[in-house]
Write a protein that holds these residues in place. Sequence first.
Motif, mmCIF file in Angstrom:
data_model
loop_
_atom_site.group_PDB
_atom_site.id
_atom_site.type_symbol
_atom_site.label_atom_id
_atom_site.label_comp_id
_atom_site.label_asym_id
_atom_site.label_seq_id
_atom_site.Cartn_x
_atom_site.Cartn_y
_atom_site.Cartn_z
ATOM 1 N N ASN A 173 0.951 -0.545 -0.207
ATOM 2 C CA ASN A 173 -0.053 -0.210 -0.057
ATOM 3 C C ASN A 173 0.530 1.064 0.115
ATOM 4 O O ASN A 173 2.290 1.637 1.236
ATOM 5 N N VAL A 174 0.407 2.244 -1.066
ATOM 6 C CA VAL A 174 1.803 3.712 -1.362
ATOM 7 C C VAL A 174 0.342 4.287 -0.194
ATOM 8 O O VAL A 174 -0.082 4.814 0.317
ATOM 9 N N GLU A 175 1.602 5.006 0.880
ATOM 10 C CA GLU A 175 1.120 6.110 2.361
ATOM 11 C C GLU A 175 1.961 6.785 2.442
ATOM 12 O O GLU A 175 3.820 6.967 3.118
ATOM 13 N N GLU A 224 1.520 -2.259 -6.323
ATOM 14 C CA GLU A 224 1.765 -0.910 -5.116
ATOM 15 C C GLU A 224 0.327 -0.482 -5.863
ATOM 16 O O GLU A 224 0.179 0.329 -6.962
ATOM 17 N N GLU A 261 -2.639 2.141 -4.398
ATOM 18 C CA GLU A 261 -2.803 3.759 -3.627
ATOM 19 C C GLU A 261 -4.413 3.849 -4.141
ATOM 20 O O GLU A 261 -5.338 4.081 -4.705
#
Length: 388
Positions: A71-73, A128, A130
């Motif tokens: 997860n892109v955080e 990945e 988002e």
Amino acid sequence: MKTELERYTVEQVVDGFIYNELEGKGLFGLAGKLVIQPEFQRHYIYNDGKKDVAVIDSLLKGYPLGLIYFNVEGSTLEVLDGQQRITSIGRFVTGKFAIRVDGKEQTFLSLPKEKQRKILDSALLVYECEGEEAEIKDWFRTINISGIPLNPQELLNAIYSGPFVNKAKVEFSNSQNANMQKWSAYIKGDPKRQEVLAVALDWVSGARGMNVDAYLAHHRGDADIFELKAYFTSVIDWIGSIFRRPPDKEMRGIEWGRLYETYHSTPYNAAVLDGEIERLLGDPAVANRKGIYEFLLSGETQPQLLSIRLFDEKTRAVAYQQQTHNAKSKGVSNCSVCAAGDNANRTRIYRRDEMDADHVTAWSKGGATDIHNCEMLCITHNRSKGNR
């Protein structure tokens, strides 16, 4: 939700890996950019000498480990799916366990250089992702990790991740908690799989008239778990105060939260309860030993909780033969109730399948389930007699 396929090597992913043995967490990878166990992730459960070894064996054989999801955080990445596999690899590379290679135990450092390099150069395919939190959490709910699905509480922890769940996990999901041995006398479950936490939440949410989802949603942002911990402790202490004998194995997994809500205001004589437990545990007629505790708490008003054993076939057959023989010699019915009456059935001899076995002295009044206390009655009279 936006997704992009990336390719990393094992060496890249485990760069900077740290594993906390006490908490069962693999914390970081990708030189600090990757959070391997974010708040919503379950504990590491592959450290059983089988699943963790299988992951390394797959790398050495060149088998793919399957897709991994991050997860892109912001500027960091969080493991959405693949935490168990990544943590197993990181633990092996940092010397936390050994595998058997060519007939002998080998750590990563004792492997031949070419095998070390094969592991480190292995490719990991990563999506990945988002999106909004709701999208990420919804996707997380659908994921199975190497054939081990998330259990309901692990899913709830993911959905309602935050300070409340974090503190609750520290208290109820830590197998090193000094209270765990005491709790395990009454609660079934692996704390690492959130099963003790699930029980604690079930108890307190039920007492508040909520389901666990609603309770977690209501308290998600709380900075403490005072109510959860206090209620759980109240139930545990209540059990220990009214049942003072050493816990019996039958006490594990009982619905203690429901029993606490129903009976905790009722006074009991602990010594009398302990004596009755001893008697009932030793009674061969009691088929459901777990039901003993609620039976006693309810004032012995629900004997169905004990699933009292019926007379076995041999006992019924002997009783039927004896009664029928005696009845025929006297010219009366082999049902004693019919024989005492004044109607057409007074002399009727019933077939075996027309009769039921009954306790002469009811079990609830101390009658034993044996041939000396067995009486065959016609089905009509046996079922009208009840427990008198």
